[in-house]
Design an enzyme around this catalytic site. Structure first.
Site, PDB file in Angstrom:
ATOM      1  CG  ASP A 223      -1.972   0.958   1.306  1.00  0.00           C
ATOM      2  OD1 ASP A 223      -2.852   0.869   0.432  1.00  0.00           O
ATOM      3  OD2 ASP A 223      -1.984   1.825   2.199  1.00  0.00           O
ATOM      4  CD  GLU A 285      15.935 -14.045   4.733  1.00  0.00           C
ATOM      5  OE1 GLU A 285      15.037 -14.517   5.479  1.00  0.00           O
ATOM      6  OE2 GLU A 285      16.595 -13.037   5.020  1.00  0.00           O
TER       7      GLU A 285
HETATM    8  C1  GLC Z   1      -4.243   2.928  -0.579  1.00  0.00           C
HETATM    9  C2  GLC Z   1      -5.451   2.034  -0.486  1.00  0.00           C
HETATM   10  C3  GLC Z   1      -6.618   2.850  -0.048  1.00  0.00           C
HETATM   11  C4  GLC Z   1      -6.323   3.431   1.306  1.00  0.00           C
HETATM   12  C5  GLC Z   1      -5.037   4.237   1.286  1.00  0.00           C
HETATM   13  C6  GLC Z   1      -4.544   4.495   2.667  1.00  0.00           C
HETATM   14  O1  GLC Z   1      -4.352   3.830  -1.592  1.00  0.00           O
HETATM   15  O2  GLC Z   1      -5.661   1.390  -1.704  1.00  0.00           O
HETATM   16  O3  GLC Z   1      -7.804   2.115  -0.021  1.00  0.00           O
HETATM   17  O4  GLC Z   1      -7.371   4.247   1.726  1.00  0.00           O
HETATM   18  O5  GLC Z   1      -4.004   3.544   0.647  1.00  0.00           O
HETATM   19  O6  GLC Z   1      -4.075   3.314   3.248  1.00  0.00           O
END
Ligand code: GLC
Length: 570
Positions: A223, A285
């Site tokens: 993310d 790993e």
């Molecule tokens: C990313 C995710 C989204 C989330 C954001 C904060 O873009 O896809 O859904 O709100 O990160 O974590």
């Protein structure tokens, strides 16, 4: 990485680097809240997902990516993690995860989990410890705390704005009851950003990676993989008015490329790359070709490719492709740019049209005018897109995407042709963007409505009761999976056919050889033994020679109508 030698003298050892399954994989995104509910509480869960995995095997996908199911107060639907190594009771238990994963592996489906390393939940014990420990403590150093400006520190440390709207800083109350320092949150105030300059933070996340790798996870979708390092000194920055909230251009017009030098001091900082090099060593790993896939909203594509250099991640989402408008020249250009950019670093291109953050493509592709700003995270309110045009274009666009070489990402429900739900009652909305912008941006709830499995059942078969955390529209009855199953003209059967032919013809490993002369609105190419013709225009064209293997709409003779894609035997 698995290295196999075949008893050949050392000087001539062949090294096989595993199957590299991810180079051609079709990866299906599951949004756990909305996929399937096993216990009737209206919220999807891991047991629900496990029970529906055979349907995904039948669809013909290679892997699933699970959006977060970790312990979380759910202020950003689970992207606010309070324990990276446990399952939220809403979704089940670690045993449920193990069972889901075993079933998936038995069905030949790999499992990718979501890693949220840019920020934790403010409920996370690490953040709570930072609040308690006070200014200057080691614990505060795990996050980005700063003194405010102004005589009494009453002004935020800089002018940054949250992706979800409003200030990116929140002031805390210190233990003695006085207003104190500010902490940075690029997203909601419940999502404090980590300080990735901290070796302690780096060590914790290596452990998190190992926790899931030890449990057999096949990889991580990372993310906000372009946001973890902030420029030294945290300088002020005002984003361009037309910039996407996550960093990329909002809409990719031919010839328009964002100036990388104008990149925000919190996106795409060069320091992020050493983090991924470090993680790559951890993954290597482990046996079995585990992968890292970057969510990096970065422009242009040659810049995105830096995330997938040979010693970094394996894949990066191709948001430029997702953001490309429906039209011949723009699509040809983004396909060329994608293949060139990713192959320059030896990585496969990825392709994606929908996910849990954007307007579903069965609606987005029919948006016009001002509503086009409905791209990107937390879209602005969209008008009512034409559902017939949207679905027709979505089917044509998906058929085009699934013929491209590389790896494709599908978002749950697109195989049913689900539209964005644009008329949710405001009282039902949960996306923090809705609240942080006072409703100016309606947010992402409309693409997250629980799936329809059975047209005639309560909650359309999402769960055993009528409960659904977001209300489902009546059209779910017509679009439910059981209604489409076995109906040759259905969107579900179109996806199944495309995935089967893609596999049989090895399209994922192929290449694009353009076929010109069919008109500007037509995207046509040969990939191995298949010729693909996508007519993005309104006027019909005549198909070139070759047996029709697939068509996104029923064809009459050799006529390919507008907004239709056909695959021919080359
Ligand atoms: C990313 C995710 C989204 C989330 C954001 C904060 O873009 O896809 O859904 O709100 O990160 O974590």
């Amino acid at each position: 990485m698995e290295a196999l030698s075949f008893g050949i003298p050392c000087s001539k050892v062949f090294v096989m680097t595993g199957s590299e399954w991810w180079r051609t994989a079709v990866i299906y995104q599951i949004y756990p809240r909305s996929f399937a509910d096993s216990n009737g509480d209206g919220m999807g869960d891991l047991a629900g997902i496990e029970s529906r995995l055979p349907a995904l095997r039948d669809l013909g996908i290679d892997a699933i990516w699970l959006s977060p199911f970790y312990t979380s107060p759910q202020r950003d639907a689970g992207y606010d993690v309070a324990d990276y190594c446990d399952v939220d009771p809403l979704f089940g238990t670690l045993d449920d995860f193990a069972s889901l994963q075993a079933t998936a592996h038995n069905l030949g489906i790999r499992v990718i989990v979501d890693l949220v390393p840019n920020h934790s939940s403010s409920d996370h014990p690490w953040f709570q410890a930072a609040l308690a420990a006070g200014p200057g403590s080691a614990e505060r150093g795990h996050y980005i705390f700063r003194d405010g400006k102004g005589v009494n520190g009453q002004l935020p440390p800089n002018n940054w704005e949250s992706v979800f709207g409003g200030l990116a800083w929140t002031r805390v109350m210190e233990a003695d009851g006085t207003p104190g320092q500010w902490y940075l949150h690029l997203f909601d105030s419940s999502q404090p950003d980590f300080d990735w300059q901290s070796p302690w933070v780096r060590e914790q996340f290596r452990d998190v990676l190992r926790f899931w790798l030890d449990r057999g996870a096949d990889g991580f979708r990372v993310d906000v993989a372009h946001g973890m390092i902030k420029a030294a000194g945290l300088p002020d920055y005002t984003p361009p008015a037309d910039g996407g909230s996550m960093g990329g251009a909002t809409v990719l017009e031919p010839g328009v490329v964002a100036d990388p030098a104008a990149t925000a001091p919190y996106w795409a900082q060069p320091g992020v790359h050493e983090i991924y090099r470090d993680w790559r060593l951890v993954l290597d790993e482990y046996p079995g070709d585990r992968i890292l896939a970057a969510e990096a909203w970065v422009d242009p594509l040659s810049h995105v490719a830096e995330w997938v250099r040979p010693d970094e991640m394996h894949q990066a989402f191709n948001f430029a492709y997702l953001e490309t408008l429906w039209g011949g020249p723009a699509l040809r250009r983004v396909i060329d740019d994608s293949l060139a950019a990713f192959s320059a670093v030896g990585a496969p291109s990825t392709w994606v049209l929908s996910n849990h953050d954007v307007v579903r493509h069965a609606s987005r592709l029919a948006l016009t005018g001002d509503n086009l700003q409905g791209h990107g995270i937390g879209p602005k309110t969209v008008g009512l897109p034409d559902a017939v045009v949207g679905l027709r274009r979505a089917r044509a666009a998906s058929a085009l995407m699934l013929a491209l070489p590389g790896s494709s990402y599908l978002y749950q429900g697109e195989e049913l042709g689900l539209p964005e739900v644009v008329d949710l009652p405001d009282s039902a909305r949960e996306d923090p963007t809705w609240f942080r912008t006072n409703g100016e941006r309606y947010g992402r709830d409309g693409c997250r409505v629980p799936l329809p499995w059975v047209g005639s059942a309560p909650s359309y078969g999402f769960g055993p009761t009528a409960a659904s955390w977001l209300p489902q529209p009546a059209i779910w009855g017509e679009l439910a999976r059981d209604v489409q199953e076995g109906v040759p003209t259905s969107t579900l059967e179109l996806y199944k056919l495309a995935l089967r032919l893609r596999r049989e013809h090895g399209l994922g490993l192929g290449s694009v050889s353009w076929l010109n002369g069919l008109g500007d609105a037509v995207v046509a190419f040969t990939n191995g033994s298949v010729t693909v013709v996508a007519n993005t225009g309104a006027a019909s064209i005549t198909l070139p020679a070759g047996e029709v293997l697939l068509a996104s709409e029923p064809l009459t003779g050799r006529t390919l109508p507008g907004d239709t894609t056909a695959w021919l035997r080359a």
